[in-house]
Motif scaffolding. Structure first.
Motif, PDB file in Angstrom:
ATOM      1  N   ASP A 172       0.731  -1.219   0.101  1.00 48.05           N
ATOM      2  CA  ASP A 172       0.160   0.096   0.119  1.00 48.05           C
ATOM      3  C   ASP A 172       0.714   1.466   0.035  1.00 48.05           C
ATOM      4  N   GLU A 173       2.045   0.980  -0.111  1.00 53.08           N
ATOM      5  CA  GLU A 173       3.018   2.586  -0.375  1.00 53.08           C
ATOM      6  C   GLU A 173       4.231   2.090  -1.092  1.00 53.08           C
ATOM      7  N   ASP A 174       4.935   3.093  -1.570  1.00 57.67           N
ATOM      8  CA  ASP A 174       6.118   3.093  -2.460  1.00 57.67           C
ATOM      9  C   ASP A 174       7.051   2.679  -1.577  1.00 57.67           C
ATOM     10  N   MET A 175       8.172   1.642  -1.807  1.00 54.76           N
ATOM     11  CA  MET A 175       9.189   1.223  -1.065  1.00 54.76           C
ATOM     12  C   MET A 175      10.038   2.164  -0.761  1.00 54.76           C
ATOM     13  N   ALA A 176      10.170   3.141  -1.561  1.00 49.66           N
ATOM     14  CA  ALA A 176      11.203   4.278  -1.367  1.00 49.66           C
ATOM     15  C   ALA A 176      10.711   5.371  -0.131  1.00 49.66           C
ATOM     16  N   THR A 177       9.564   5.208   0.271  1.00 46.54           N
ATOM     17  CA  THR A 177       8.709   6.110   1.248  1.00 46.54           C
ATOM     18  C   THR A 177       8.204   5.372   2.381  1.00 46.54           C
ATOM     19  N   LEU A 178       8.574   4.208   2.541  1.00 48.67           N
ATOM     20  CA  LEU A 178       8.189   3.303   3.661  1.00 48.67           C
ATOM     21  C   LEU A 178       8.311   4.187   4.931  1.00 48.67           C
ATOM     22  N   GLY A 179       7.079   4.093   5.789  1.00 44.39           N
ATOM     23  CA  GLY A 179       7.313   4.644   6.960  1.00 44.39           C
ATOM     24  C   GLY A 179       7.341   6.253   7.073  1.00 44.39           C
ATOM     25  N   GLU A 180       7.299   6.884   6.131  1.00 39.11           N
ATOM     26  CA  GLU A 180       7.275   8.378   6.404  1.00 39.11           C
ATOM     27  C   GLU A 180       5.716   9.030   6.651  1.00 39.11           C
ATOM     28  N   LYS A 181       4.889   8.334   6.285  1.00 38.36           N
ATOM     29  CA  LYS A 181       3.534   8.744   6.745  1.00 38.36           C
ATOM     30  C   LYS A 181       2.671   7.647   7.198  1.00 38.36           C
ATOM     31  N   THR A 182       1.645   8.059   7.965  1.00 40.21           N
ATOM     32  CA  THR A 182       0.883   7.078   8.517  1.00 40.21           C
ATOM     33  C   THR A 182      -0.036   6.266   7.664  1.00 40.21           C
ATOM     34  N   ILE A 183       0.043   5.261   7.540  1.00 41.32           N
ATOM     35  CA  ILE A 183      -0.753   4.304   6.635  1.00 41.32           C
ATOM     36  C   ILE A 183      -1.864   3.501   7.369  1.00 41.32           C
ATOM     37  N   LEU A 184      -3.190   3.578   6.862  1.00 42.64           N
ATOM     38  CA  LEU A 184      -3.929   2.804   7.527  1.00 42.64           C
ATOM     39  C   LEU A 184      -4.561   1.489   6.488  1.00 42.64           C
ATOM     40  N   PRO A 185      -4.776   0.404   6.861  1.00 38.55           N
ATOM     41  CA  PRO A 185      -5.360  -0.589   6.095  1.00 38.55           C
ATOM     42  C   PRO A 185      -6.759  -0.028   5.709  1.00 38.55           C
ATOM     43  N   PRO A 186      -7.272  -0.403   4.724  1.00 43.99           N
ATOM     44  CA  PRO A 186      -8.508   0.040   3.901  1.00 43.99           C
ATOM     45  C   PRO A 186      -9.745   0.256   4.601  1.00 43.99           C
ATOM     46  N   ARG A 187      -9.735  -0.860   5.482  1.00 42.63           N
ATOM     47  CA  ARG A 187     -11.046  -0.839   6.393  1.00 42.63           C
ATOM     48  C   ARG A 187     -11.107   0.261   7.139  1.00 42.63           C
ATOM     49  N   PHE A 188     -10.029   1.095   7.480  1.00 42.30           N
ATOM     50  CA  PHE A 188      -9.945   2.251   8.436  1.00 42.30           C
ATOM     51  C   PHE A 188     -10.036   3.513   7.862  1.00 42.30           C
TER      52      PHE A 188
END
Length: 322
Positions: free
Chosen positions: A291-307
């Motif tokens: 669900d995110e680009d490997m180059a920017t992993l961890g740089e922003k808060t990612i939520l699983p789709p159900r959230f």
């Protein structure tokens, strides 16, 4: 029917508890030089961060993760995970880390041989008990993080042996051998109480990335969970087919489990061994790049789709972490 050919291949991840998530992020990314590969929330408590530290790409078996809970400090005791090992390549790496810990003022012990491997014990700022263990290059090769403050040759290579401490061995041994298909391979004196024994079990092809160490300590009081403690340890299964088989396998033996849980980045199955330590069986995939680009992993808060429909509400309840 039980499935005797099922084999776990190693440690998948370990999840611990922090009451100071901002300092936690600083310590694991700056002092230990690991990459924050996923900045998400606890899927059972979305008021709390769930941070994942790993190598550059979040290789299975590399992940050390933390729940962000405002709780008191753990009172150490049995019925718990009591040491989390992280692998490094060789003795030169341990010497590098010994000097780094000294320079940074990180609490640590001397390099010692334990259970047949060179080991360097240390603690994070909240008292999380950790150790660096020489793996001699064993285990899945990590992908070094080029932006780490730690040189590539000395970076953490992944999770090593996990130690649990329990008061009695017999029933836990039955689950480890008969249900989980782990093999007892050796013993060594407990470093904190040499009159007691640590029993080493291995899974899959064996090696430091595929061991569970079981310290038997009837003299210890039960743990009181809290910050600086461990929530659960997860074991690797390679795919969803075997994951479904594990669910049926546990049911055959009458072990109460969570049932199948979709964590989006992997599939999970939770149960407690007879002394109460929480175990998880988790699939290797699909992984953190889903669900995110490997180059920017961890740089922003990612939520699983159900959230996602609750994103604004969830983010408003989180503390600043940077």
């Amino acid at each position: 029917m039980p499935t005797p050919e099922l084999q776990l291949s190693g440690i998948h991840h370990l999840t611990a508890v922090s009451a100071n998530i901002r300092e936690n992020k600083r310590f694991y990314t700056q002092d230990l030089g690991m990459r924050l590969v996923k900045r998400s929330v606890n899927q059972d408590d979305t008021s709390a961060y769930h941070l994942f530290y790993s190598d550059k790409v979040g290789t299975p078996g590399m992940d050390l993760t933390f729940f962000d809970w405002s709780v008191g400090r753990e009172r150490r005791g049995s019925h718990s995970v009591t040491c989390t090992a992280l692998r490094v390549r060789d003795e030169a790496s341990l010497r590098y880390w010994q000097g780094r810990f000294q320079e940074l003022g990180i609490q640590h012990a001397e390099i010692t041989e334990r259970g047949g491997r060179l080991t360097l014990d240390f603690e994070d700022p909240e008292g999380q008990r950790l150790a660096l263990v020489v793996d001699g290059g064993a285990g899945d090769p990590p992908v070094p993080w080029e932006r780490s403050p730690v040189p590539a040759e000395y970076q953490v290579r992944g999770l090593g042996p996990i130690t649990i401490t329990i008061p009695t061995l017999a029933n836990t041994d039955k689950v480890l051998q008969q249900v989980m298909h782990l093999r007892p391979v050796r013993e060594y004196p407990d470093p904190t109480s040499p009159a007691h024994t640590v029993h080493v079990y291995e899974m899959g092809a064996g090696g430091p990335h595929a061991e569970l160490h079981v310290a038997v300590r009837p003299d210890m009081s039960p743990v009181q969970s809290g910050a600086g403690g461990v929530h659960h340890v997860a074991f690797r299964t390679p795919n969803e087919q075997e994951y479904h088989a594990w669910n049926e396998h546990l049911s055959h033996f009458g072990l109460h489990s969570s049932g199948e849980v979709d964590r989006y980045y992997f599939r999970s199955l939770y149960f407690r061994e007879p002394n109460g330590v929480l175990f998880e069986i988790a699939t290797d995939g699909p992984g953190f790049g889903v669900d995110e680009d490997m180059a920017t992993l961890g740089e922003k808060t990612i939520l699983p789709p159900r959230f996602e429909s609750r994103r604004a509400q969830i983010l408003a309840g989180l503390k600043p972490v940077d």
